[in-house]
Scaffold this motif. Structure first.
Motif, PDB file in Angstrom:
ATOM      1  N   ARG A  20     -23.901   8.701 -20.489  1.00 28.42           N
ATOM      2  CA  ARG A  20     -23.961   9.408 -19.206  1.00 28.42           C
ATOM      3  C   ARG A  20     -25.392   9.840 -18.880  1.00 28.42           C
ATOM      4  N   ASN A  22     -27.136  11.999 -15.602  1.00 31.37           N
ATOM      5  CA  ASN A  22     -26.827  12.679 -14.346  1.00 31.37           C
ATOM      6  C   ASN A  22     -28.048  13.399 -13.789  1.00 31.37           C
ATOM      7  N   ILE A  28     -23.930  10.737 -11.007  1.00 32.56           N
ATOM      8  CA  ILE A  28     -23.689  10.446 -12.417  1.00 32.56           C
ATOM      9  C   ILE A  28     -23.655   8.937 -12.606  1.00 32.56           C
TER      10      ILE A  28
END
Length: 244
Positions: A20, A22, A28
């Motif tokens: 991930r 972001n 994201i």
């Protein structure tokens, strides 16, 4: 943010990174943060990255370009894993110098990189490379490193992990560490990239991407939660001295 964990054990390496990235709650994305290099039968090298995405991609790009253009030194010509860590550190330091020289923005461009692997004739090594380019090496007493959002997954590793732990048990321990982090920090997310390297195999592992529907990860996540709840009930009851 991200979470990467690398274990250097008697039998080999266990490496897991989330994917991930972001820039705020409405932006994201998924980017690979576990990168592998190697020559079958001669060397295996893995890099795990956390921090500014532009910086980490630039470092990986420079290292890949050096290989493609056969520039010296590169990941396939250095003689030891120590020299691999030195090369990664120098590349990171150069990227940061170039970025900060050409921008006036007050931003955090730093990153950290875990460097692990084995070169034929050497022992397995694991290094934690800091933004300044210097690094430390994992030992038998301290057989793992974390970078990124490490605090939520650290307790299980501190309590359970040891250098002689079999790779299967170490993988379970690491996945529980990630499950705890995923539950407590929204900046770390699935899918996860995981791989196991067996000592002296000098084979480049394919690794596995673990998504939301992965049956094994779902099973151990559910079972770990049930084990914690059951264990809590089995602990001795507090006495009247606690005011209950």
């Amino acid at each position: 943010m991200t979470y990467c964990c690398a274990l250097r054990l008697e039998q080999g390496l266990v490496l897991i990174s989330d994917t991930r990235t972001n820039a705020g709650v409405d932006h994201i994305s998924v980017f690979r943060k576990l990168h592998t290099f190697g020559v079958e039968g001669e060397r295996f090298i893995a890099l795990q990255t956390a921090g500014n995405l532009a910086t980490t991609q630039a470092v990986i790009g420079h290292l890949q370009n050096a290989l493609a253009l056969d520039q010296e030194p590169n990941l396939f010509t250095v003689k030891t894993m120590f020299e691999v860590a030195e090369l990664v550190g120098k590349t990171l330091r150069k990227v940061l110098e170039d970025i900060t020289e050409n921008t006036q923005e007050q931003m955090n461009f730093s990153c950290s990189i875990l460097v692990s692997g084995q070169i034929k004739g050497e022992e397995i090594q694991l290094y934690n490379v800091y933004p300044q380019g210097n690094f430390i090496c994992a030992t038998i007493d301290t057989p793992y490193f974390q970078i990124g959002e490490s605090k939520y997954g650290k307790p299980i590793l501190d309590r359970a992990l040891h250098y002689t732990m079999p790779l299967a048990d170490a993988l379970r321990c690491s996945l529980i560490s990630f499950d705890s982090t995923l539950r407590s920090n929204v900046s770390v997310g699935l899918p996860l990239d995981a791989l196991i390297y067996h000592k002296d195999s000098l084979v480049i592992p394919e690794g596995k991407r673990i998504g939301e529907e992965d049956p094994y990860f779902s099973q151990i996540s559910k079972q770990w939660s049930e084990t914690l709840r059951r264990g809590l009930q089995e602990l001795p009851k507090p006495t009247v001295d606690y005011g209950l």
